[in-house]
Motif scaffolding. Sequence first.
Motif, PDB file in Angstrom:
ATOM      1  N   GLU A   1      21.747  36.161  10.013  1.00  0.00           N
ATOM      2  CA  GLU A   1      22.804  35.879   9.034  1.00  0.00           C
ATOM      3  C   GLU A   1      23.805  37.034   8.997  1.00  0.00           C
ATOM      4  O   GLU A   1      25.021  36.835   9.006  1.00  0.00           O
ATOM      5  CB  GLU A   1      22.200  35.676   7.644  1.00  0.00           C
ATOM      6  CG  GLU A   1      23.273  35.446   6.579  1.00  0.00           C
ATOM      7  CD  GLU A   1      22.775  35.702   5.173  1.00  0.00           C
ATOM      8  OE1 GLU A   1      23.563  35.448   4.222  1.00  0.00           O
ATOM      9  OE2 GLU A   1      21.635  36.189   5.017  1.00  0.00           O
TER      10      GLU A   1
ATOM     11  N   ASP B   1      23.648  28.655   7.408  1.00  0.00           N
ATOM     12  CA  ASP B   1      22.461  27.944   7.882  1.00  0.00           C
ATOM     13  C   ASP B   1      21.301  28.927   8.103  1.00  0.00           C
ATOM     14  O   ASP B   1      20.145  28.613   7.797  1.00  0.00           O
ATOM     15  CB  ASP B   1      22.801  27.223   9.190  1.00  0.00           C
ATOM     16  CG  ASP B   1      21.617  26.456   9.753  1.00  0.00           C
ATOM     17  OD1 ASP B   1      21.169  25.484   9.100  1.00  0.00           O
ATOM     18  OD2 ASP B   1      21.150  26.834  10.864  1.00  0.00           O
ATOM     19  N   CYS B   2      21.585  30.114   8.627  1.00  0.00           N
ATOM     20  CA  CYS B   2      20.550  31.128   8.833  1.00  0.00           C
ATOM     21  C   CYS B   2      19.963  31.576   7.487  1.00  0.00           C
ATOM     22  O   CYS B   2      18.741  31.785   7.358  1.00  0.00           O
ATOM     23  CB  CYS B   2      21.132  32.331   9.553  1.00  0.00           C
ATOM     24  SG  CYS B   2      21.572  31.998  11.277  1.00  0.00           S
TER      25      CYS B   2
ATOM     26  N   LYS C   1      25.410  19.322   6.615  1.00  0.00           N
ATOM     27  CA  LYS C   1      24.653  20.545   6.833  1.00  0.00           C
ATOM     28  C   LYS C   1      25.551  21.597   7.480  1.00  0.00           C
ATOM     29  O   LYS C   1      26.388  21.275   8.326  1.00  0.00           O
ATOM     30  CB  LYS C   1      23.453  20.275   7.740  1.00  0.00           C
ATOM     31  CG  LYS C   1      22.370  19.441   7.076  1.00  0.00           C
ATOM     32  CD  LYS C   1      21.187  19.257   8.034  1.00  0.00           C
ATOM     33  CE  LYS C   1      20.078  18.441   7.343  1.00  0.00           C
ATOM     34  NZ  LYS C   1      18.919  18.259   8.264  1.00  0.00           N
TER      35      LYS C   1
ATOM     36  N   ALA D   1      19.753  29.751   4.834  1.00  0.00           N
ATOM     37  CA  ALA D   1      18.887  28.674   4.345  1.00  0.00           C
ATOM     38  C   ALA D   1      17.549  28.655   5.063  1.00  0.00           C
ATOM     39  O   ALA D   1      16.546  28.181   4.516  1.00  0.00           O
ATOM     40  CB  ALA D   1      19.601  27.331   4.512  1.00  0.00           C
ATOM     41  N   ASN D   2      17.521  29.154   6.287  1.00  0.00           N
ATOM     42  CA  ASN D   2      16.293  29.151   7.088  1.00  0.00           C
ATOM     43  C   ASN D   2      15.630  30.528   7.138  1.00  0.00           C
ATOM     44  O   ASN D   2      14.818  30.807   8.026  1.00  0.00           O
ATOM     45  CB  ASN D   2      16.603  28.673   8.502  1.00  0.00           C
ATOM     46  CG  ASN D   2      16.937  27.203   8.551  1.00  0.00           C
ATOM     47  OD1 ASN D   2      16.085  26.328   8.405  1.00  0.00           O
ATOM     48  ND2 ASN D   2      18.240  26.917   8.734  1.00  0.00           N
ATOM     49  N   SER D   3      16.015  31.426   6.202  1.00  0.00           N
ATOM     50  CA  SER D   3      15.408  32.750   6.068  1.00  0.00           C
ATOM     51  C   SER D   3      15.562  33.613   7.309  1.00  0.00           C
ATOM     52  O   SER D   3      14.723  34.467   7.622  1.00  0.00           O
ATOM     53  CB  SER D   3      13.907  32.611   5.712  1.00  0.00           C
ATOM     54  OG  SER D   3      13.736  31.872   4.518  1.00  0.00           O
ATOM     55  N   GLN D   4      16.630  33.397   8.065  1.00  0.00           N
ATOM     56  CA  GLN D   4      16.917  34.230   9.238  1.00  0.00           C
ATOM     57  C   GLN D   4      17.964  35.263   8.817  1.00  0.00           C
ATOM     58  O   GLN D   4      19.140  35.193   9.166  1.00  0.00           O
ATOM     59  CB  GLN D   4      17.420  33.347  10.395  1.00  0.00           C
ATOM     60  CG  GLN D   4      16.400  32.325  10.849  1.00  0.00           C
ATOM     61  CD  GLN D   4      16.984  31.308  11.829  1.00  0.00           C
ATOM     62  OE1 GLN D   4      18.177  31.040  11.807  1.00  0.00           O
ATOM     63  NE2 GLN D   4      16.111  30.733  12.662  1.00  0.00           N
ATOM     64  N   TYR D   5      17.483  36.303   8.073  1.00  0.00           N
ATOM     65  CA  TYR D   5      18.405  37.203   7.394  1.00  0.00           C
ATOM     66  C   TYR D   5      19.121  38.143   8.374  1.00  0.00           C
ATOM     67  O   TYR D   5      20.289  38.479   8.183  1.00  0.00           O
ATOM     68  CB  TYR D   5      17.640  37.997   6.329  1.00  0.00           C
ATOM     69  CG  TYR D   5      16.918  37.095   5.344  1.00  0.00           C
ATOM     70  CD1 TYR D   5      17.638  36.292   4.465  1.00  0.00           C
ATOM     71  CD2 TYR D   5      15.522  37.037   5.336  1.00  0.00           C
ATOM     72  CE1 TYR D   5      16.969  35.448   3.586  1.00  0.00           C
ATOM     73  CE2 TYR D   5      14.855  36.196   4.459  1.00  0.00           C
ATOM     74  CZ  TYR D   5      15.589  35.406   3.587  1.00  0.00           C
ATOM     75  OH  TYR D   5      14.936  34.556   2.720  1.00  0.00           O
TER      76      TYR D   5
ATOM     77  N   LYS E   1      27.381  28.976  10.344  1.00  0.00           N
ATOM     78  CA  LYS E   1      26.108  29.224  10.999  1.00  0.00           C
ATOM     79  C   LYS E   1      25.325  30.299  10.240  1.00  0.00           C
ATOM     80  O   LYS E   1      24.081  30.233  10.123  1.00  0.00           O
ATOM     81  CB  LYS E   1      26.351  29.662  12.446  1.00  0.00           C
ATOM     82  CG  LYS E   1      25.075  29.799  13.262  1.00  0.00           C
ATOM     83  CD  LYS E   1      24.341  28.461  13.409  1.00  0.00           C
ATOM     84  CE  LYS E   1      23.077  28.594  14.277  1.00  0.00           C
ATOM     85  NZ  LYS E   1      22.309  27.332  14.327  1.00  0.00           N
TER      86      LYS E   1
ATOM     87  N   ALA F   1      24.940  23.802   9.695  1.00  0.00           N
ATOM     88  CA  ALA F   1      24.800  23.905  11.157  1.00  0.00           C
ATOM     89  C   ALA F   1      25.722  22.908  11.846  1.00  0.00           C
ATOM     90  O   ALA F   1      26.349  23.210  12.881  1.00  0.00           O
ATOM     91  CB  ALA F   1      23.349  23.677  11.567  1.00  0.00           C
TER      92      ALA F   1
END
Length: 795
Positions: free
Chosen positions: A281, A271-272, A214, A274-278, A268, A216
């Motif tokens: 990101e 990973d953002c 992963k 992938a977790n919709s933390q645009y 990182k 992260a």
Amino acid sequence: MFLFKQQQSAAADKNGNDNSVLLAVKFKTTEKAVFCKSLSEYIASSYAEPPEAYRDDLRVLDELREAATAALDVNANVLKRNIRYYGQLSFILSKFPADINVKFTWYNAFDSDSTVTCQDLYFERASVLFNIGAIYSQLACRESRNDKDSLNRAFGYFQNAAGVFSYLQSKVVSECRTQLTTDLSSYMLTTLENLMLCQAQECVWHRSVLSHMKDANVARVATQVAEFYDLVIESGSHGSLSNTIPAYWPDNFKAKKLYFYAEAQYRKAQDCLANSQYGEEVARMQAAQEFCNQTNELVTYDQRWSKHIRAAVVDMTRAQMEQVSNNRTRAERDNDVIYLDPVPSSLSLATISPYKLAQSKVPEIVENPGKFLGEEELGPPLFKGLVPFVIHQAASLYEDRKDQLVSNDLINALDELTADCESALSSLNLPNALEAIKKPIGLPPNILVGADEIRSEGGYLGIKRLLDNAIAANNTAAGLLDTAEDALNKEAHEDLRIKQGASAGSARAKRKQSGELTNTFRSEIAKYRGIVRKAHDSDAVIKGQVDTWSKFFALLGSPREEIERQVPSTTANPITDPHHSQIIQRLQQYLDEVSIMRRERLKSMDKLKRIALEDDVTPALNEEMQRLAAQSSTPILKFELHQFEEVFSQQLDKYTSWRKYIAEEREAQSELLDSIREANQAFIVARSNHPLLQQRDKALSNLETAIKRYREASFNLHDGSRFYASLEGELLKLREGCLDFTMARHMDALELIGVGQGEHPTDLSQAPDQDNQQQQQPTNLVWDPTMPLKYTSPR
């Protein structure tokens, strides 16, 4: 995956050359060294064993060194040869001292001009261990980065290399007894350990990427790589390493640190995404871009000026920059157009916690080589039958302690007891007082020796002759001073008369006064007069002593028969009182007991010395060594002297009874001396009633004093003779100096008044002024043939 493929291509170099992104440690090189001759001589001289018994061990040891230090390609066999030699060195260090007569020369791994040559087995072992760490690093760098198994092997090699350098720094180098090259310094070894940990963690990162871990977790692994590079930059920047650490390393450290910080932010950011933390990101991509920009500045500067950073590292950083730049542009566009997520500042971003997997691991065969002795890895231990050197040290230490106890404590205590006894008897004038009763005719030995000395020096006449010579020498010295002073006085008087009647401004009037020229002479005369006066006073004191004791000096210079005749004797009137005889008998009995006590004490001291001479601690030490070896899990035992303290105590316990014997002797002697003092007091009272004995004692006492006075006077007069001889030479120089001065002044005076040698003026004060005479002479002198010739008086 484009970035990782670039790294794989750069890292897959199997030759450890400049195309690799990883750094390997170079070998320390050495000169040829041979153990056989020096160790054979040492075994023969220090161990008293035939060196032929260890011929095979000596040959094998030399072969091990040659094989370990041969210049070969790096492979598993080279590692095995170095480890085997290291293990055998560790074992023989328990058998031999470190400073055996074998010279080892090792070069600095990073500077071939820097060498150390010394006789130190610990230094040899440290250098071999350094090469073991270097081999682990080179084996790791030769592993492929394309598969997990290779990465796992490289990871293990790097951890072992870090462990070797850590163990070398903490345990081995501190034992060396010589000045080391900087590659073995604490800062350099710490830097190498940190570098190996960096690259071991980098292998973890490679594996995590290859395993599609992963993002992260990959970011955390990368963060730890960057932090390891921070450590290696810190330790490698120490001033002492500036001329030792390879020039291209520091810039590579910095580039790799920035690379992995950028990699952590990039992963990182993925990973953002992938977790919709645009928004985060974008911030992470911006942070990664900032690290890439710093790397680009470093790489651009390096390529322009120093060209230190490896091409493989430059390629991977450029690939990373392109990848990060493209992804940042994409992330910013998507967020601006589609997601509209707030972008946090870089300072508000959560820290990426590192994930540390790399750690220093000391190979067990390095940390505990004794466990592998006798096995295939190290082979049978060399010199196994040789008694360890520490046993010889322990035996020597025991001998020192035994000598301290026996000689300084026990024997000295008995000698002091005997000396105290003799001092006590001497203070009571025993046994001389008893001998004077039993053998009244004859003189004590000290009187006879003193009389012989006085007779050999001429007796009273001899001392009188020395005294007369001293008085005459003093008079001579005073006469020399008088002559010198009279000369100065006459010159002063003549100078005064010269100046009388002289016209102002004339040479006679300007002539320097005598007082200005004779200060030094007069100071010297005053000083020597004081010395002569003190010498005269000393001679007077000696003369008084000689006059006082003249009769005794005359008697002591006579034949022995005459001296014996003059000393009162008790032969005609011995002590016949029964009570007195009983006192004398009791005192003599006590003195006989003292003689017996002394004889028995001497026998005891001889017995004690014999016991100490036969006391051999070696069997007990060997037994203790075998006991300690049986308790140990390894044949490499590093014995310390303190481990034999219990053996020392047990062996020295045999001398405890002698301390009790000394205490008993002290008590018995004290009681016997008390009895002697009591009996002697009664004896003194008995003698005090016998007038002839009193007269004899007084006469002998006077003769002893006279001998002492004669020796004092003789010593002082001989010393005075040397003094006067030296003084006379100095006074002669002073007198001649004064006479020369007065003569020169007298000649000058005659010249001033115009009197030639051989002519004598009637009155110096009335003499014509020479300057005026010269002024009155005509200046237009023309020779007249009719005038008679006139010659000037010679000067």
